[in-house]
Design an enzyme around this catalytic site. Sequence first.
Site, PDB file in Angstrom:
ATOM      1  N   SER A   1      55.046  28.689 -59.898  1.00 34.10           N
ATOM      2  CA  SER A   1      54.606  29.937 -61.079  1.00 34.10           C
ATOM      3  C   SER A   1      55.180  31.505 -60.243  1.00 34.10           C
ATOM      4  O   SER A   1      55.235  32.295 -60.293  1.00 34.10           O
ATOM      5  CB  SER A   1      52.881  30.311 -60.528  1.00 34.10           C
TER       6      SER A   1
ATOM      7  N   ASP B   1      46.449  38.717 -59.548  1.00 36.47           N
ATOM      8  CA  ASP B   1      45.605  39.117 -59.319  1.00 36.47           C
ATOM      9  C   ASP B   1      45.435  37.486 -58.494  1.00 36.47           C
ATOM     10  O   ASP B   1      46.292  37.597 -57.394  1.00 36.47           O
ATOM     11  CB  ASP B   1      46.069  37.346 -60.680  1.00 36.47           C
TER      12      ASP B   1
ATOM     13  N   HIS C   1      48.503  35.722 -57.377  1.00 36.05           N
ATOM     14  CA  HIS C   1      49.966  36.248 -57.154  1.00 36.05           C
ATOM     15  C   HIS C   1      50.137  38.125 -57.558  1.00 36.05           C
ATOM     16  O   HIS C   1      49.577  37.919 -57.754  1.00 36.05           O
ATOM     17  CB  HIS C   1      50.768  35.981 -59.099  1.00 36.05           C
TER      18      HIS C   1
END
Length: 387
Positions: free
Chosen positions: A42, A335, A338
Amino acid sequence: MRLNSRFGTSSLIYASLVLVLCFKASGGSAERSSAFFIFGDSTVDPGNNNYIKTTPENQANYKPYGQNGFFKEPTGRFSDGRIIVDYIAEYAKLPIIPPYLQPSADYSHGVNFASGGAGILSTTNPGVVIDFKTQLEYFHKVQRSLTEKLGTAEAEEIISNAVYFISMGSNDYMGGYLGNPEMQQLHPPEDYVRMVIGNLTQGIQELYDRGARKFGFLSLCPLGCLPALRVLNPKGHDAGCFEQASALAFAHNNALQAVLPNLELLLPKGFKYCNSNFYDWLLDRINDPTKYGFKEGESACCGTGPYRGIFTCGGTKKDPNYELCDNPSDHVWFDSFHPTERIHEQFAKALWDGPSSSVGPHNLESLFFDKQTIADVVDNPETQQIF
Ligand SMILES: *[C@@H]1O[C@H](CO)[C@@H](O)[C@H](O)[C@H]1NC(C)=O
């Protein structure tokens, strides 16, 4: 008369300026940038997970992801805007590199295979991600299609000039190990790190055998300081970073740092790489955010609970409510897992033209534009004889 001649001079200057600019522009295309192939999780997924069957946690194609408006709508990037590879592509004078699974993606400047949640090991989050092995198979397909389209010689040139960026490993240690008691039973941490690095090395070697030469690595950050892992700290919410998680990332980085010079010796035909210490770099910003222009280093911008470490950003079926800060750029973390666009940008800059004290042996600028660096001179056996 005077006025006229002045006018004449300035338009001459203007004309030569245009000439210089045109010359520079064509000079720029002679100094053609390398293609850019990206493997990872990610941290660098530009939206591949929009096209696979997975869980909402592994997707980011909904608000407030992408809220800063650089992209018209949420793309699947786990950020308020861009991610590190978008900046690197910009510095390398390349267009945005598309996700491999995007229908009719143009591969001519490279392509991005990364998938949120993916690990280096196939045992990490199986069935809901595109693991490293599959990403490598996809690369092989792209290579074959380039060869069919452009012929062997041109395809080989693109492959050997390209930069291969790998940002992976966090999920192997989080979900794959700390969240997997069976795996912990099977392998002590040192063994497990060796396995992860062993599989990463195999992947690098496979790419090398296919013609890849220039590699960039994003080392792991102090994983235990992710807001999500602070919340899981067995010593309690307020006990700081989850040490065991950070220790795994630290051991992984050390092992990678040790393996790369060996690969340079084993794969002598032009293997070059860029690595850096993302661990300390991010820890500095987490511990002393104001020094780097941030206001908050511990709590996320988006999420719920302590440190907004409960991963509800964007809402889930279980919990549609989540908190969102006013200005993501004040935060290190967007978040629970991340970082914000601003962190991505700052680290892209550091990798691009950072000094050899922090990035090495090559920085990305020298890999993309084939600039000779001190490392080349020292690596070259002929110049070594002189010393
Ligand atoms: C790669 O990982 C697997 C487990 O997924 C392990 O059995 C294997 O030994 C690893 N390979 C290397 C070269 O370390």
